[in-house]
Design a protein around this motif. Structure first.
Motif, PDB file in Angstrom:
ATOM      1  N   SER A  79     -12.679 -23.539 -14.051  1.00 12.79           N
ATOM      2  CA  SER A  79     -12.576 -23.622 -12.590  1.00 12.79           C
ATOM      3  C   SER A  79     -11.280 -23.001 -12.089  1.00 12.79           C
ATOM      4  N   ASP A  80     -11.296 -22.636 -10.804  1.00 12.65           N
ATOM      5  CA  ASP A  80     -10.104 -22.032 -10.215  1.00 12.65           C
ATOM      6  C   ASP A  80     -10.272 -21.950  -8.707  1.00 12.65           C
ATOM      7  N   GLU A  81      -9.139 -21.788  -8.006  1.00 14.97           N
ATOM      8  CA  GLU A  81      -9.167 -21.529  -6.567  1.00 14.97           C
ATOM      9  C   GLU A  81      -8.587 -20.140  -6.305  1.00 14.97           C
ATOM     10  N   CYS A  82      -9.006 -19.553  -5.173  1.00 15.49           N
ATOM     11  CA  CYS A  82      -8.518 -18.227  -4.806  1.00 15.49           C
ATOM     12  C   CYS A  82      -8.497 -18.116  -3.287  1.00 15.49           C
ATOM     13  N   SER A  83      -7.555 -17.342  -2.772  1.00 14.64           N
ATOM     14  CA  SER A  83      -7.464 -17.099  -1.329  1.00 14.64           C
ATOM     15  C   SER A  83      -8.066 -15.742  -0.999  1.00 14.64           C
ATOM     16  N   PHE A  84      -8.971 -15.719  -0.038  1.00 12.01           N
ATOM     17  CA  PHE A  84      -9.578 -14.485   0.437  1.00 12.01           C
ATOM     18  C   PHE A  84      -9.073 -14.223   1.853  1.00 12.01           C
ATOM     19  N   PHE A  85      -8.448 -13.078   2.077  1.00 15.78           N
ATOM     20  CA  PHE A  85      -7.995 -12.717   3.411  1.00 15.78           C
ATOM     21  C   PHE A  85      -9.172 -12.127   4.176  1.00 15.78           C
ATOM     22  N   ILE A  86      -9.439 -12.670   5.359  1.00 16.08           N
ATOM     23  CA  ILE A  86     -10.628 -12.278   6.118  1.00 16.08           C
ATOM     24  C   ILE A  86     -10.294 -11.416   7.331  1.00 16.08           C
ATOM     25  N   ASN A  87      -9.062 -10.859   7.345  1.00 16.44           N
ATOM     26  CA  ASN A  87      -8.701  -9.959   8.447  1.00 16.44           C
ATOM     27  C   ASN A  87      -8.820  -8.508   8.027  1.00 16.44           C
ATOM     28  N   GLY A  88      -9.486  -8.262   6.890  1.00 14.00           N
ATOM     29  CA  GLY A  88      -9.724  -6.890   6.453  1.00 14.00           C
ATOM     30  C   GLY A  88      -8.566  -6.251   5.731  1.00 14.00           C
ATOM     31  N   GLU A 108      -4.238  -2.752  11.419  1.00 14.82           N
ATOM     32  CA  GLU A 108      -3.087  -3.612  11.640  1.00 14.82           C
ATOM     33  C   GLU A 108      -2.978  -4.633  10.516  1.00 14.82           C
ATOM     34  N   VAL A 109      -1.771  -4.750   9.952  1.00 19.16           N
ATOM     35  CA  VAL A 109      -1.539  -5.687   8.868  1.00 19.16           C
ATOM     36  C   VAL A 109      -0.251  -6.453   9.129  1.00 19.16           C
ATOM     37  N   HIS A 110       0.135  -7.277   8.171  1.00 19.24           N
ATOM     38  CA  HIS A 110       1.367  -8.061   8.244  1.00 19.24           C
ATOM     39  C   HIS A 110       1.403  -8.955   9.490  1.00 19.24           C
ATOM     40  N   THR A 111       0.270  -9.540   9.815  1.00 17.05           N
ATOM     41  CA  THR A 111       0.267 -10.485  10.914  1.00 17.05           C
ATOM     42  C   THR A 111       1.025 -11.746  10.523  1.00 17.05           C
ATOM     43  N   GLN A 112       1.629 -12.405  11.507  1.00 14.39           N
ATOM     44  CA  GLN A 112       2.334 -13.650  11.237  1.00 14.39           C
ATOM     45  C   GLN A 112       1.361 -14.802  11.016  1.00 14.39           C
ATOM     46  N   TYR A 113       0.096 -14.571  11.341  1.00 15.14           N
ATOM     47  CA  TYR A 113      -0.910 -15.614  11.192  1.00 15.14           C
ATOM     48  C   TYR A 113      -2.068 -15.066  10.353  1.00 15.14           C
ATOM     49  N   PRO A 114      -1.856 -14.910   9.031  1.00 18.77           N
ATOM     50  CA  PRO A 114      -2.900 -14.310   8.200  1.00 18.77           C
ATOM     51  C   PRO A 114      -4.162 -15.162   8.198  1.00 18.77           C
ATOM     52  N   GLU A 115      -5.288 -14.499   8.396  1.00 24.04           N
ATOM     53  CA  GLU A 115      -6.566 -15.185   8.357  1.00 24.04           C
ATOM     54  C   GLU A 115      -7.047 -15.202   6.912  1.00 24.04           C
ATOM     55  N   LYS A 116      -7.073 -16.372   6.318  1.00 22.93           N
ATOM     56  CA  LYS A 116      -7.500 -16.447   4.935  1.00 22.93           C
ATOM     57  C   LYS A 116      -8.361 -17.684   4.728  1.00 22.93           C
ATOM     58  N   LEU A 117      -9.135 -17.619   3.669  1.00 25.37           N
ATOM     59  CA  LEU A 117     -10.042 -18.699   3.322  1.00 25.37           C
ATOM     60  C   LEU A 117      -9.819 -19.040   1.865  1.00 25.37           C
ATOM     61  N   ASN A 118      -9.557 -20.311   1.589  1.00 27.43           N
ATOM     62  CA  ASN A 118      -9.379 -20.755   0.211  1.00 27.43           C
ATOM     63  C   ASN A 118     -10.728 -21.169  -0.361  1.00 27.43           C
ATOM     64  N   VAL A 119     -10.996 -20.728  -1.581  1.00 26.29           N
ATOM     65  CA  VAL A 119     -12.304 -20.932  -2.194  1.00 26.29           C
ATOM     66  C   VAL A 119     -12.121 -21.501  -3.601  1.00 26.29           C
ATOM     67  N   ILE A 134     -12.595 -24.367   1.127  1.00 27.32           N
ATOM     68  CA  ILE A 134     -11.595 -25.419   1.320  1.00 27.32           C
ATOM     69  C   ILE A 134     -10.932 -25.239   2.680  1.00 27.32           C
ATOM     70  N   PRO A 135     -11.145 -26.177   3.608  1.00 24.02           N
ATOM     71  CA  PRO A 135     -10.478 -26.071   4.916  1.00 24.02           C
ATOM     72  C   PRO A 135      -8.981 -26.334   4.780  1.00 24.02           C
ATOM     73  N   GLY A 136      -8.190 -25.417   5.301  1.00 27.94           N
ATOM     74  CA  GLY A 136      -6.740 -25.581   5.237  1.00 27.94           C
ATOM     75  C   GLY A 136      -6.210 -25.393   3.827  1.00 27.94           C
ATOM     76  N   ASN A 137      -5.007 -25.892   3.598  1.00 30.03           N
ATOM     77  CA  ASN A 137      -4.379 -25.757   2.293  1.00 30.03           C
ATOM     78  C   ASN A 137      -4.854 -26.855   1.348  1.00 30.03           C
ATOM     79  N   LEU A 138      -4.871 -26.541   0.077  1.00 29.70           N
ATOM     80  CA  LEU A 138      -5.330 -27.491  -0.926  1.00 29.70           C
ATOM     81  C   LEU A 138      -4.191 -28.421  -1.324  1.00 29.70           C
ATOM     82  N   ASN A 139      -4.477 -29.724  -1.346  1.00 32.02           N
ATOM     83  CA  ASN A 139      -3.531 -30.704  -1.862  1.00 32.02           C
ATOM     84  C   ASN A 139      -4.292 -31.699  -2.738  1.00 32.02           C
ATOM     85  N   GLY A 140      -3.593 -32.664  -3.278  1.00 30.10           N
ATOM     86  CA  GLY A 140      -4.230 -33.606  -4.184  1.00 30.10           C
ATOM     87  C   GLY A 140      -5.379 -34.358  -3.546  1.00 30.10           C
ATOM     88  N   GLU A 141      -5.216 -34.753  -2.294  1.00 25.08           N
ATOM     89  CA  GLU A 141      -6.260 -35.524  -1.609  1.00 25.08           C
ATOM     90  C   GLU A 141      -7.515 -34.696  -1.379  1.00 25.08           C
TER      91      GLU A 141
END
Length: 226
Positions: A79-88, A108-119, A134-141
């Motif tokens: 198993s593993d998690e990965c971040s996918f950037f969805i702003n192209g 356009e790149v280097h946005t201060q608000y990167p659109e990404k999805l954790n999977v 995974i909505p938001g950042n992954l933590n223990g909970e």
């Protein structure tokens, strides 16, 4: 000039031109004539001082287990998690636009608000487990909720509906990411997979900084992103 390149392979043609007073085009022609090629650098995982010993110990442990049970790896859920950037966002060095004139394409790149999805995803035998978003950042909970509400039920469903998989042979693997080391997560894994999970403080210790040892980083994420 060829001597400089032989001593320092990182020298650029621009720097060679500056130091030698010879034009870049001439330098490129000379290098090409002598069969030099501009190879790209390969990025590898940084290892700490004791990592090699821990990786070797893990490989020896798994080799011994595989010798005793040739079907072992089929029963490991990697198993593993990965971040996918969805702003192209793309690697521009891997993109080319062929045209008879420059189309002046930009992105356009280097946005201060990167659109990404954790999977999260798993590979269990020849089955894909998930992917789960995974909505938001992954933590223990959130990781514990993912294990209880999604991952474990899907593994159970695979076992109940495919005769090749047996409940008592299932081994769960995870890496050493901080959410995986939460006390509640380890307690769940100890109860759900007693003596049969791989990870930090698991029955088999997963060596840190070892994405090359399991199939998701080695194959799946790159395949999906491409």
């Amino acid at each position: 000039m060829l001597g400089h390149v032989a001593m320092d392979h990182t020298l650029s043609t621009r720097k060679l031109a500056t130091e030698s007073g010879v034009s870049r085009s001439t330098i490129q022609r000379i290098l090409k004539k002598h069969k030099f090629h501009p190879y790209k650098i390969s990025l590898v995982q940084e290892l700490n001082e004791d990592d090699n010993d821990r990786r070797l110990q893990f490989c020896e442990t798994m080799s011994d287990r595989i010798n005793n049970n040739p079907n072992l790896l089929f029963n490991v859920c990697f198993s593993d998690e990965c971040s996918f950037f969805i702003n192209g966002t793309v690697n521009r060095h891997n993109c080319r636009y062929w045209s008879d004139n420059n189309p002046r394409l930009f992105h356009e790149v280097h946005t201060q608000y990167p659109e990404k999805l954790n999977v999260w995803a798993g590979i269990y035998g020849d089955r894909l487990v998930g992917p789960f978003f995974i909505p938001g950042n992954l933590n223990g909970e959130t990781y514990l909720s993912l294990l209880e509400d999604h991952i474990d039920p899907m593994l159970t469903d695979i076992i109940e509906n495919d005769d090749r998989y047996l409940e008592d042979e299932l081994i769960f693997q995870q890496d050493g990411a901080p959410p995986h080391f939460a006390v509640t997560v380890r307690q769940f894994l100890d109860l759900r997979f007693p003596g049969k999970w791989i990870g930090q403080r698991g029955a088999v210790e997963w060596p840190p900084r070892s994405p090359d040892l399991y199939p998701l980083d080695f194959f799946l994420w790159g395949h999906l992103k491409s």
